[in-house]
Scaffold this motif. Structure first.
Motif, PDB file in Angstrom:
ATOM      1  N   VAL A 144      -3.007   1.591   1.266  1.00  0.00           N
ATOM      2  CA  VAL A 144      -2.370   0.258   1.311  1.00  0.00           C
ATOM      3  C   VAL A 144      -1.976  -0.090   2.752  1.00  0.00           C
ATOM      4  N   PHE A 188      -4.995  -0.981   4.623  1.00  0.00           N
ATOM      5  CA  PHE A 188      -5.491  -2.261   4.095  1.00  0.00           C
ATOM      6  C   PHE A 188      -4.806  -3.436   4.805  1.00  0.00           C
ATOM      7  N   SER A 221     -12.292  -2.259   6.026  1.00  0.00           N
ATOM      8  CA  SER A 221     -13.084  -2.381   4.803  1.00  0.00           C
ATOM      9  C   SER A 221     -12.831  -1.129   3.949  1.00  0.00           C
ATOM     10  N   TYR A 222     -13.250  -1.198   2.700  1.00  0.00           N
ATOM     11  CA  TYR A 222     -13.036  -0.047   1.813  1.00  0.00           C
ATOM     12  C   TYR A 222     -13.779   1.175   2.341  1.00  0.00           C
ATOM     13  N   LEU A 251      -1.865  -1.757  -4.814  1.00  0.00           N
ATOM     14  CA  LEU A 251      -1.576  -3.181  -4.605  1.00  0.00           C
ATOM     15  C   LEU A 251      -0.947  -3.795  -5.850  1.00  0.00           C
ATOM     16  N   CYS A 252      -1.394  -3.320  -7.001  1.00  0.00           N
ATOM     17  CA  CYS A 252      -0.835  -3.819  -8.255  1.00  0.00           C
ATOM     18  C   CYS A 252       0.649  -3.457  -8.354  1.00  0.00           C
ATOM     19  N   LEU A 264       2.597  -2.751  -5.806  1.00  0.00           N
ATOM     20  CA  LEU A 264       3.291  -3.492  -4.746  1.00  0.00           C
ATOM     21  C   LEU A 264       3.564  -4.937  -5.194  1.00  0.00           C
ATOM     22  N   HIS A 265       2.565  -5.517  -5.825  1.00  0.00           N
ATOM     23  CA  HIS A 265       2.705  -6.886  -6.325  1.00  0.00           C
ATOM     24  C   HIS A 265       3.831  -6.954  -7.349  1.00  0.00           C
ATOM     25  N   GLU A 315       6.044  -9.493 -11.447  1.00  0.00           N
ATOM     26  CA  GLU A 315       4.970  -9.797 -12.391  1.00  0.00           C
ATOM     27  C   GLU A 315       4.132  -8.545 -12.640  1.00  0.00           C
ATOM     28  N   ILE A 332       0.787  -7.084 -13.906  1.00  0.00           N
ATOM     29  CA  ILE A 332      -0.574  -7.491 -14.296  1.00  0.00           C
ATOM     30  C   ILE A 332      -1.479  -6.283 -14.475  1.00  0.00           C
ATOM     31  N   GLY A 333      -2.160  -6.334 -15.624  1.00  0.00           N
ATOM     32  CA  GLY A 333      -3.232  -5.366 -15.888  1.00  0.00           C
ATOM     33  C   GLY A 333      -2.859  -3.920 -15.753  1.00  0.00           C
ATOM     34  N   LYS A 352      -5.214  -1.852 -18.092  1.00  0.00           N
ATOM     35  CA  LYS A 352      -6.633  -1.735 -17.724  1.00  0.00           C
ATOM     36  C   LYS A 352      -6.794  -2.014 -16.225  1.00  0.00           C
ATOM     37  N   ARG A 364      -8.561  -2.254 -12.747  1.00  0.00           N
ATOM     38  CA  ARG A 364      -9.926  -2.532 -12.349  1.00  0.00           C
ATOM     39  C   ARG A 364     -10.379  -1.490 -11.322  1.00  0.00           C
ATOM     40  N   LEU A 373     -12.776  -1.384  -8.581  1.00  0.00           N
ATOM     41  CA  LEU A 373     -13.623  -2.291  -7.783  1.00  0.00           C
ATOM     42  C   LEU A 373     -14.977  -1.698  -7.451  1.00  0.00           C
TER      43      LEU A 373
END
Lengths: 165, 173
Positions: free
Chosen positions: B121, B124, B130-131, B153-154, B156-157, B163, B165-166, B169, B171, B173
């Protein structure tokens, strides 16, 4: 792809980078174009990403770090130089030692090849005792003992000496 | 093989991002200072072994990260504390204040992520890597980097906005 899935996909999306080339991100961005709520979320998210990035980059670097690194390098280079000098001196010492030793090592050993040495060696060989050989041969053939042999030899010698006389 | 870059140019070019990366990992000025110095010290001694000189930047970041991990393994001064048990000690960051955040708060948030997510992170955000580059620096497979970034990031968000999110599940990438 639903809105939640698109949000997950768009989390690592960085505006103005090659991230948009990723097919999944491109698809999520296309969805955001059509979905107003997702679009609003994305705008907010991008703004947050920007702030986060700026904050990471605002981590203050202490003054003098650069100079410290460079001066440390210079100091270690000096040390390496003195180490190099030591190495050079060692090389010289080895070279001198070799210069002295090599001629001595490869000098012709003339004294070993002289005729007198050879003659002496041959005389030594000729004069050496053969007792062991004799005993070994006698024992091998299960011959009489040494005392008997000696007695016989003496008698033979006496007999022969008588004849000669 | 390209010619080895001048040491001073290398320092001028990368000491700041290296320090920022170190600080985002250690959150300690002295430790970060030492890490950057150590990285350049290693470069001074072993840098000549690098065949592809275009990868100097990646090499420096990788070395710094390795040194950080090595230091963490040796660390006995500070006992490991589970985040759940130390929540009360952490500074409070009020959630949806993205625009009002400062570097210190960002680092506090980063510290709340699982350790394996922190380095990807930080890279990033710090360098727009880049990855693939992050994978090379951290010496982990690309898939692992993507997965760690996504989870990091999820989280951190979630810390920033509240909020969720997900979570069920993630993702890949």
């Amino acid at each position: 792809m639903n809105r939640d899935e698109a949000k997950i996909i768009l989390l690592p999306y960085r505006l103005g980078t090659a991230d948009a080339d990723d097919p999944q991100i491109a698809e999520a961005l296309a969805l955001a174009e059509r979905d107003q709520e997702l679009k609003d979320w994305l705008v907010e998210h991008c703004a947050r990403q920007f702030v986060l990035r700026e904050n990471f980059r605002q981590i203050r670097v202490p003054a003098g770090l650069k100079e410290q690194i460079i001066s440390e390098r210079a100091r270690s280079a000096k040390k390496q130089l003195s180490g190099g000098q030591i190495l050079r001196w060692r090389r010289w010492a080895v070279l001198v030692l070799l210069t002295v030793l090599v001629p001595f090592w490869f000098s012709p050993r003339a004294h070993d090849d002289t005729l007198s040495i050879y003659q002496n060696r041959m005389v030594g060989v000729a004069l050496r005792g053969y007792a062991m050989d004799l005993i070994a041969t006698i024992r091998k053939k299960s011959a009489p003992t040494l005392r008997k042999i000696r007695r016989r030899l003496i008698s033979i010698c006496l007999r022969n000496s008588g004849r000669l006389a | 093989m390209a010619e080895s870059p001048d040491f001073e140019i290398l320092v001028s070019r990368y000491y700041e991002p290296l320090y920022q990366f170190a600080f985002s990992l250690t959150r300690d000025e002295a430790d970060s200072y030492d890490l950057v110095q150590q990285t350049y010290y290693i470069w001074a001694n072993k840098g000549h072994q690098l065949r592809d000189i275009t990868k100097v930047k990646t090499w420096l970041f990788t070395t710094l990260h390795r040194e950080f991990l090595g230091g963490r393994r040796k660390l006995v001064r500070f006992p490991q504390v589970e985040l759940e048990g130390a929540e009360a000690d952490l500074p409070v960051v009020s959630p949806p204040t993205g625009s009002r955040l400062d570097a210190a708060q960002v680092l506090v948030l980063l510290a709340q992520l699982d350790e394996v997510y922190q380095a990807p992170v930080a890279l990033f955000y710090l360098q727009d890597y880049s990855y693939n580059e992050i994978a090379a620096i951290l010496e982990v497979p690309l898939g692992t980097v993507k997965s760690r970034l996504s989870r990091g990031l999820c989280h951190l968000h979630q810390l920033l906005t509240g909020e969720k999110i997900g979570t069920s599940k993630q993702r890949n990438l």
